[in-house]
Scaffold this active site. Structure first.
Site, short mmCIF file in Angstrom:
data_model
loop_
_atom_site.label_atom_id
_atom_site.label_comp_id
_atom_site.label_asym_id
_atom_site.label_seq_id
_atom_site.Cartn_x
_atom_site.Cartn_y
_atom_site.Cartn_z
N ARG A 298 0.89 -1.29 -0.06
CA ARG A 298 -0.07 -0.06 -0.06
C ARG A 298 0.86 1.38 -0.15
O ARG A 298 1.72 1.55 1.06
CB ARG A 298 -1.22 -0.08 1.26
CG ARG A 298 -1.68 1.19 1.39
CD ARG A 298 -2.72 1.12 2.43
NE ARG A 298 -3.79 0.48 1.92
CZ ARG A 298 -5.02 0.58 2.35
NH1 ARG A 298 -5.34 1.36 3.43
NH2 ARG A 298 -6.18 -0.02 1.84
N HIS B 48 -7.48 0.09 -6.21
CA HIS B 48 -7.65 -0.78 -5.28
C HIS B 48 -8.55 -1.98 -5.48
O HIS B 48 -9.73 -2.17 -5.44
CB HIS B 48 -8.55 0.00 -4.23
CG HIS B 48 -8.46 -0.45 -2.80
ND1 HIS B 48 -7.57 -1.40 -2.48
CD2 HIS B 48 -9.12 0.02 -1.70
CE1 HIS B 48 -7.94 -1.43 -1.21
NE2 HIS B 48 -8.65 -0.79 -0.60
N ASP C 217 -17.18 7.32 -1.59
CA ASP C 217 -15.87 7.09 -0.94
C ASP C 217 -15.38 8.33 -0.08
O ASP C 217 -16.06 9.18 -0.42
CB ASP C 217 -14.81 6.14 -2.00
CG ASP C 217 -13.31 6.03 -1.30
OD1 ASP C 217 -13.36 5.85 -0.26
OD2 ASP C 217 -12.30 6.05 -2.08
N CYS D 259 -16.52 1.67 0.51
CA CYS D 259 -15.21 0.81 1.00
C CYS D 259 -14.77 0.95 2.44
O CYS D 259 -14.25 -0.08 3.13
CB CYS D 259 -14.15 1.01 -0.04
SG CYS D 259 -13.61 2.81 0.00
N ARG E 88 -13.99 -8.67 2.48
CA ARG E 88 -12.43 -8.25 2.31
C ARG E 88 -11.68 -9.52 2.61
O ARG E 88 -10.77 -10.20 1.99
CB ARG E 88 -12.00 -7.28 2.96
CG ARG E 88 -12.48 -5.89 2.61
CD ARG E 88 -12.09 -5.34 1.28
NE ARG E 88 -10.66 -5.34 1.01
CZ ARG E 88 -9.89 -4.44 1.31
NH1 ARG E 88 -10.27 -3.43 1.79
NH2 ARG E 88 -8.45 -4.40 1.00
N1 CP Z 1 -11.34 -0.13 2.56
C1 CP Z 1 -10.10 -0.42 2.75
O1 CP Z 1 -9.15 -0.59 2.13
O2 CP Z 1 -10.03 0.04 4.35
P1 CP Z 1 -8.54 0.29 4.96
O3 CP Z 1 -7.95 1.59 4.62
O4 CP Z 1 -8.98 0.30 6.55
O5 CP Z 1 -7.63 -0.86 4.69
N1 NVA Z 2 -9.91 6.32 -1.72
C1 NVA Z 2 -9.54 6.14 -0.09
C2 NVA Z 2 -9.76 4.61 -0.09
C3 NVA Z 2 -9.47 4.12 1.24
C4 NVA Z 2 -9.79 2.53 1.41
C5 NVA Z 2 -8.09 6.48 0.13
O1 NVA Z 2 -7.34 6.36 -0.91
O2 NVA Z 2 -8.01 6.79 1.24
#
Ligand code: CP
Ligand code: NVA
Length: 311
Positions: free
Chosen positions: A101, A128, A226, A267, A295
């Site tokens: 990430r 994602h 989101d 999400c 998930r």
């Molecule tokens: N939806 C999602 O990816 O959540 P987190 O940022 O908590 O991993």
């Molecule tokens: N768009 C959001 C998604 C989180 C899971 C972010 O990047 O923070």
């Protein structure tokens, strides 16, 4: 050949269907999979925060009999004394899968380029994919189908989740309205729109970017939003973003325009009073916690798929 998952369109529609099917099967028969990844190791590299992704991957790997390593980039020499090439080469000698990430898409692409084991994108600024597989599983479970679905998305459309939702909808021939402010800072990049157009050609998908939330909500089976403050967006931008995005908030009016049996998805993480009102996310049409649960099942299916362990 080593496969990677950097964005959802790295997989074909048929592969996504297989992963979703496997995830449904794992969810129903958890015990059957207990030792499937015995002695396998997943490295999880994090440059940004996470609850769901970190905990579902780690739990998923444990439940499959393997081990997951949490590795924060704060504790690493990467970007200071070491480059991505050397990181990927070394990590590939120890582990069976690398998940990351990170802030920039190029970091994921470079990891995938040099890794000798499959790389999984756990979120960057472009995609994602693990989230979107779980979302489509949830839609299938709640609606009983993935065909003839109208999906509407509200809010920030220059966004990792939106991009993969659009790609997946394009692959599956879905009708999707993306409602966002008429502003380049909040609209999908051209490179994404070009890919969507290409993917839609063979599937017949209709993906529209529009600037009218009420219009987008019409005949929706799925209402999705989101965060307005994605990870890494400076706190100083919050006030302006809230002002810009408020016309795209999912509230009871938007839900009343959608089909009466529409589901609400996010999400997560979610901020009540921002991208949706509390009555919507805590209301009867919301499926956000079933979505979050998926998930876990999907992460297992993704790891098994990339390790060629689908029967
Ligand atoms: N939806 C999602 O990816 O959540 P987190 O940022 O908590 O991993
Ligand atoms: N768009 C959001 C998604 C989180 C899971 C972010 O990047 O923070």
């Amino acid at each position: 050949m080593i496969r990677h998952l950097t964005k959802i369109s790295d997989f074909t529609k048929e592969e996504c269907e297989k992963i979703i099917e496997k995830s449904v099967e794992i969810k129903a028969n958890k015990e059957k999979y207990h030792n499937m990844l015995r002695n396998k190791v997943l490295l999880m590299i994090f440059e940004k925060p996470s609850l769901r992704t970190r905990v579902s991957f780690e739990t998923g790997m444990t439940q499959l009999g393997g081990h997951a390593i949490f590795y924060s980039l704060k504790d690493s020499p990467l970007g200071k004394k070491e480059n991505i090439h050397d990181t990927a080469k070394c990590a590939s000698r120890y582990t069976d899968l690398i998940a990351a990430r990170v802030f920039k898409r190029e970091q994921i692409w470079e990891l995938a380029k040099y890794s000798d084991v499959p790389v999984i994108n756990m979120l960057d600024d472009f995609a994602h994919p693990c989230q979107i597989l779980c979302d489509f599983q949830t839609i299938k479970e709640k609606k009983g189908r993935l065909e003839n679905i109208k999906l509407s998305y509200f809010g920030d459309a220059k966004n990792n989740v939106t991009y993969d939702l659009m790609r997946m909808s394009a692959m599956f021939g879905i009708t999707m309205d993306v409602a966002c402010p008429d502003n380049v800072d909040y609209s999908p990049e051209k490179v994404v729109l070009d890919e969507i157009m290409e993917l839609s050609k063979s599937s017949g998908a209709k993906i529209n970017v529009i600037h009218d939330a009420n219009e987008a909500a019409k005949v929706s089976d799925v209402v999705y939003t989101d965060s307005w403050m994605s990870y890494g967006i400076p706190a100083g931008e919050e006030e302006k973003r809230v002002k810009d995005f408020i016309p795209f908030q999912v509230n009871s009016k938007i839900m009343s325009i959608a089909k009466p049996d529409a589901i609400f998805m996010n999400c997560l993480p979610a901020m009540r009073g921002y991208e949706q009102t509390a009555d919507v996310i805590d209301g009867t049409q919301s499926v956000v916690f079933d979505q979050a649960e998926n998930r876990l099942h999907v992460q297992k299916a993704i790891m098994l798929f990339l390790l060629n362990m689908f029967k």
